[in-house]
Design a protein around this motif. Structure first.
Motif, PDB file in Angstrom:
ATOM      1  N   ALA A 179     -13.603  -4.283  11.872  1.00  0.00           N
ATOM      2  CA  ALA A 179     -14.193  -3.622  10.709  1.00  0.00           C
ATOM      3  C   ALA A 179     -15.607  -4.152  10.507  1.00  0.00           C
ATOM      4  O   ALA A 179     -15.802  -5.302  10.123  1.00  0.00           O
ATOM      5  N   LYS A 180     -16.586  -3.301  10.789  1.00  0.00           N
ATOM      6  CA  LYS A 180     -17.994  -3.715  10.707  1.00  0.00           C
ATOM      7  C   LYS A 180     -18.811  -2.850   9.756  1.00  0.00           C
ATOM      8  O   LYS A 180     -19.944  -3.168   9.436  1.00  0.00           O
ATOM      9  N   ASP A 181     -18.241  -1.731   9.347  1.00  0.00           N
ATOM     10  CA  ASP A 181     -18.879  -0.827   8.398  1.00  0.00           C
ATOM     11  C   ASP A 181     -17.775   0.083   7.846  1.00  0.00           C
ATOM     12  O   ASP A 181     -16.609  -0.072   8.220  1.00  0.00           O
ATOM     13  N   LYS A 182     -18.118   1.009   6.966  1.00  0.00           N
ATOM     14  CA  LYS A 182     -17.086   1.857   6.357  1.00  0.00           C
ATOM     15  C   LYS A 182     -16.311   2.642   7.413  1.00  0.00           C
ATOM     16  O   LYS A 182     -15.088   2.717   7.361  1.00  0.00           O
ATOM     17  N   GLU A 183     -17.022   3.194   8.370  1.00  0.00           N
ATOM     18  CA  GLU A 183     -16.369   4.017   9.391  1.00  0.00           C
ATOM     19  C   GLU A 183     -15.363   3.205  10.209  1.00  0.00           C
ATOM     20  O   GLU A 183     -14.223   3.641  10.423  1.00  0.00           O
ATOM     21  N   THR A 184     -15.757   2.017  10.668  1.00  0.00           N
ATOM     22  CA  THR A 184     -14.838   1.208  11.475  1.00  0.00           C
ATOM     23  C   THR A 184     -13.721   0.615  10.614  1.00  0.00           C
ATOM     24  O   THR A 184     -12.608   0.426  11.104  1.00  0.00           O
ATOM     25  N   ALA A 185     -14.006   0.349   9.355  1.00  0.00           N
ATOM     26  CA  ALA A 185     -12.944  -0.121   8.461  1.00  0.00           C
ATOM     27  C   ALA A 185     -11.912   0.981   8.262  1.00  0.00           C
ATOM     28  O   ALA A 185     -10.702   0.738   8.372  1.00  0.00           O
ATOM     29  N   ASP A 186     -12.379   2.201   7.982  1.00  0.00           N
ATOM     30  CA  ASP A 186     -11.453   3.334   7.836  1.00  0.00           C
ATOM     31  C   ASP A 186     -10.617   3.506   9.108  1.00  0.00           C
ATOM     32  O   ASP A 186      -9.407   3.700   9.041  1.00  0.00           O
ATOM     33  N   ALA A 187     -11.265   3.396  10.253  1.00  0.00           N
ATOM     34  CA  ALA A 187     -10.588   3.613  11.533  1.00  0.00           C
ATOM     35  C   ALA A 187      -9.564   2.510  11.834  1.00  0.00           C
ATOM     36  O   ALA A 187      -8.593   2.760  12.548  1.00  0.00           O
ATOM     37  N   ASN A 188      -9.764   1.318  11.290  1.00  0.00           N
ATOM     38  CA  ASN A 188      -8.870   0.197  11.581  1.00  0.00           C
ATOM     39  C   ASN A 188      -7.838  -0.078  10.497  1.00  0.00           C
ATOM     40  O   ASN A 188      -7.051  -1.018  10.626  1.00  0.00           O
ATOM     41  N   SER A 209      -8.870   2.723   2.050  1.00  0.00           N
ATOM     42  CA  SER A 209      -7.672   2.605   2.895  1.00  0.00           C
ATOM     43  C   SER A 209      -7.589   1.213   3.527  1.00  0.00           C
ATOM     44  O   SER A 209      -6.521   0.607   3.589  1.00  0.00           O
ATOM     45  N   TYR A 210      -8.716   0.675   3.957  1.00  0.00           N
ATOM     46  CA  TYR A 210      -8.729  -0.661   4.552  1.00  0.00           C
ATOM     47  C   TYR A 210      -8.485  -1.719   3.484  1.00  0.00           C
ATOM     48  O   TYR A 210      -7.730  -2.666   3.689  1.00  0.00           O
ATOM     49  N   PHE A 211      -9.119  -1.551   2.345  1.00  0.00           N
ATOM     50  CA  PHE A 211      -8.981  -2.515   1.260  1.00  0.00           C
ATOM     51  C   PHE A 211      -7.516  -2.680   0.847  1.00  0.00           C
ATOM     52  O   PHE A 211      -7.059  -3.802   0.606  1.00  0.00           O
ATOM     53  N   ARG A 212      -6.782  -1.589   0.782  1.00  0.00           N
ATOM     54  CA  ARG A 212      -5.353  -1.673   0.397  1.00  0.00           C
ATOM     55  C   ARG A 212      -4.571  -2.556   1.368  1.00  0.00           C
ATOM     56  O   ARG A 212      -3.763  -3.388   0.950  1.00  0.00           O
ATOM     57  N   GLN A 213      -4.793  -2.376   2.659  1.00  0.00           N
ATOM     58  CA  GLN A 213      -4.088  -3.180   3.660  1.00  0.00           C
ATOM     59  C   GLN A 213      -4.587  -4.628   3.636  1.00  0.00           C
ATOM     60  O   GLN A 213      -3.806  -5.569   3.764  1.00  0.00           O
ATOM     61  N   PHE A 214      -5.873  -4.780   3.442  1.00  0.00           N
ATOM     62  CA  PHE A 214      -6.490  -6.105   3.392  1.00  0.00           C
ATOM     63  C   PHE A 214      -5.937  -6.911   2.214  1.00  0.00           C
ATOM     64  O   PHE A 214      -5.595  -8.085   2.363  1.00  0.00           O
ATOM     65  N   ARG A 215      -5.818  -6.284   1.058  1.00  0.00           N
ATOM     66  CA  ARG A 215      -5.263  -6.962  -0.126  1.00  0.00           C
ATOM     67  C   ARG A 215      -3.821  -7.373   0.134  1.00  0.00           C
ATOM     68  O   ARG A 215      -3.399  -8.464  -0.250  1.00  0.00           O
ATOM     69  N   ALA A 216      -3.043  -6.494   0.763  1.00  0.00           N
ATOM     70  CA  ALA A 216      -1.653  -6.837   1.076  1.00  0.00           C
ATOM     71  C   ALA A 216      -1.608  -8.036   2.013  1.00  0.00           C
ATOM     72  O   ALA A 216      -0.799  -8.966   1.822  1.00  0.00           O
TER      73      ALA A 216
END
Length: 119
Positions: A32-41, A105-112
Protein backbone atom coordinates in the motif's frame (compact mmCIF):
# COMPACT_ATOMS: atom_id res chain seq x y z
CA UNK A 1 16.90 -31.00 33.22
CA UNK A 2 18.52 -29.79 30.04
CA UNK A 3 17.74 -26.29 28.78
CA UNK A 4 17.09 -27.80 25.35
CA UNK A 5 14.18 -29.83 26.75
CA UNK A 6 12.43 -26.84 28.34
CA UNK A 7 10.29 -25.93 25.31
CA UNK A 8 7.86 -28.33 23.68
CA UNK A 9 7.62 -28.85 19.94
CA UNK A 10 4.10 -27.39 20.11
CA UNK A 11 5.36 -24.11 21.57
CA UNK A 12 8.20 -23.99 19.04
CA UNK A 13 5.62 -24.43 16.28
CA UNK A 14 3.57 -21.54 17.63
CA UNK A 15 6.61 -19.25 17.59
CA UNK A 16 7.68 -20.40 14.13
CA UNK A 17 4.18 -19.77 12.73
CA UNK A 18 4.12 -16.34 14.37
CA UNK A 19 7.41 -15.42 12.67
CA UNK A 20 6.11 -16.75 9.33
CA UNK A 21 3.01 -14.62 9.78
CA UNK A 22 5.16 -11.50 10.14
CA UNK A 23 7.00 -12.47 6.96
CA UNK A 24 3.67 -12.82 5.18
CA UNK A 25 2.23 -9.57 6.53
CA UNK A 26 5.17 -7.31 5.72
CA UNK A 27 4.85 -7.36 1.91
CA UNK A 28 1.06 -7.05 2.12
CA UNK A 29 1.38 -3.92 4.24
CA UNK A 30 4.29 -2.58 2.19
CA UNK A 31 2.28 -2.88 -1.04
CA UNK A 32 0.00 0.00 0.00
CA UNK A 33 1.78 3.11 -1.28
CA UNK A 34 -1.13 5.33 -2.32
CA UNK A 35 -4.94 5.20 -2.42
CA UNK A 36 -5.02 3.02 -5.52
CA UNK A 37 -2.59 0.40 -4.18
CA UNK A 38 -4.25 0.49 -0.76
CA UNK A 39 -7.65 -0.16 -2.36
CA UNK A 40 -6.13 -2.96 -4.44
CA UNK A 41 -4.53 -4.61 -1.39
CA UNK A 42 -7.49 -4.42 0.99
CA UNK A 43 -8.55 -7.97 0.07
CA UNK A 44 -5.05 -9.39 0.63
CA UNK A 45 -5.01 -7.80 4.07
CA UNK A 46 -8.52 -9.10 4.76
CA UNK A 47 -7.49 -12.61 3.69
CA UNK A 48 -4.58 -12.74 6.17
CA UNK A 49 -6.62 -11.55 9.18
CA UNK A 50 -7.82 -15.06 10.16
CA UNK A 51 -4.18 -16.15 10.39
CA UNK A 52 -3.43 -13.17 12.65
CA UNK A 53 -6.37 -14.08 14.87
CA UNK A 54 -5.30 -17.73 15.04
CA UNK A 55 -1.68 -16.87 15.79
CA UNK A 56 -2.60 -14.45 18.56
CA UNK A 57 -5.00 -17.03 20.03
CA UNK A 58 -2.25 -19.67 20.01
CA UNK A 59 0.19 -17.30 21.73
CA UNK A 60 -2.34 -16.41 24.40
CA UNK A 61 -2.93 -20.10 25.18
CA UNK A 62 0.69 -20.59 26.24
CA UNK A 63 0.74 -21.01 29.99
CA UNK A 64 3.33 -19.39 32.20
CA UNK A 65 6.69 -20.71 31.09
CA UNK A 66 9.54 -21.78 33.30
CA UNK A 67 12.60 -19.51 33.37
CA UNK A 68 14.45 -22.19 31.39
CA UNK A 69 11.78 -22.26 28.69
CA UNK A 70 11.68 -18.46 28.52
CA UNK A 71 15.47 -18.34 28.13
CA UNK A 72 15.38 -20.98 25.41
CA UNK A 73 12.66 -19.15 23.47
CA UNK A 74 14.50 -15.84 23.72
CA UNK A 75 17.73 -17.46 22.57
CA UNK A 76 16.12 -19.35 19.71
CA UNK A 77 13.47 -16.88 18.48
CA UNK A 78 14.08 -13.51 20.12
CA UNK A 79 16.23 -11.86 17.47
CA UNK A 80 14.21 -13.19 14.53
CA UNK A 81 10.93 -12.27 16.20
CA UNK A 82 12.19 -8.76 16.91
CA UNK A 83 13.47 -8.32 13.36
CA UNK A 84 10.45 -9.72 11.53
CA UNK A 85 7.79 -8.08 13.69
CA UNK A 86 9.82 -4.87 13.66
CA UNK A 87 9.31 -4.80 9.89
CA UNK A 88 5.56 -5.26 10.36
CA UNK A 89 5.37 -2.42 12.88
CA UNK A 90 7.42 -0.14 10.62
CA UNK A 91 4.72 -0.65 7.99
CA UNK A 92 1.94 -0.16 10.53
CA UNK A 93 3.44 3.16 11.66
CA UNK A 94 3.90 4.24 8.04
CA UNK A 95 0.29 3.41 7.22
CA UNK A 96 -1.00 5.17 10.33
CA UNK A 97 0.98 8.28 9.41
CA UNK A 98 -0.43 8.24 5.88
CA UNK A 99 -3.97 7.55 7.14
CA UNK A 100 -3.96 4.40 5.00
CA UNK A 101 -3.96 6.74 2.00
CA UNK A 102 -7.62 7.51 2.67
CA UNK A 103 -8.72 4.10 1.46
CA UNK A 104 -11.77 3.18 3.50
CA UNK A 105 -11.67 -0.48 2.44
CA UNK A 106 -8.01 -0.77 3.44
CA UNK A 107 -8.49 1.20 6.64
CA UNK A 108 -11.20 -1.23 7.83
CA UNK A 109 -8.87 -4.22 7.44
CA UNK A 110 -5.93 -2.29 8.86
CA UNK A 111 -7.90 -1.34 12.00
CA UNK A 112 -8.93 -4.98 12.49
CA UNK A 113 -5.28 -6.01 12.18
CA UNK A 114 -4.16 -3.42 14.73
CA UNK A 115 -6.88 -4.44 17.18
CA UNK A 116 -5.86 -8.09 16.93
CA UNK A 117 -2.21 -7.28 17.48
CA UNK A 118 -3.02 -5.20 20.56
CA UNK A 119 -4.80 -8.10 22.25
Amino acid sequence: MSVQAAVTAEIEGIFERYIQLAQELTPILAAAKDKETADANAKALYDVLPKVYDARTELMKIEKLSPEAQAELVQKYGKTMQTEWGKVYEQIFRLEKSNCYHSLSYFRQFRALCMMLQQ
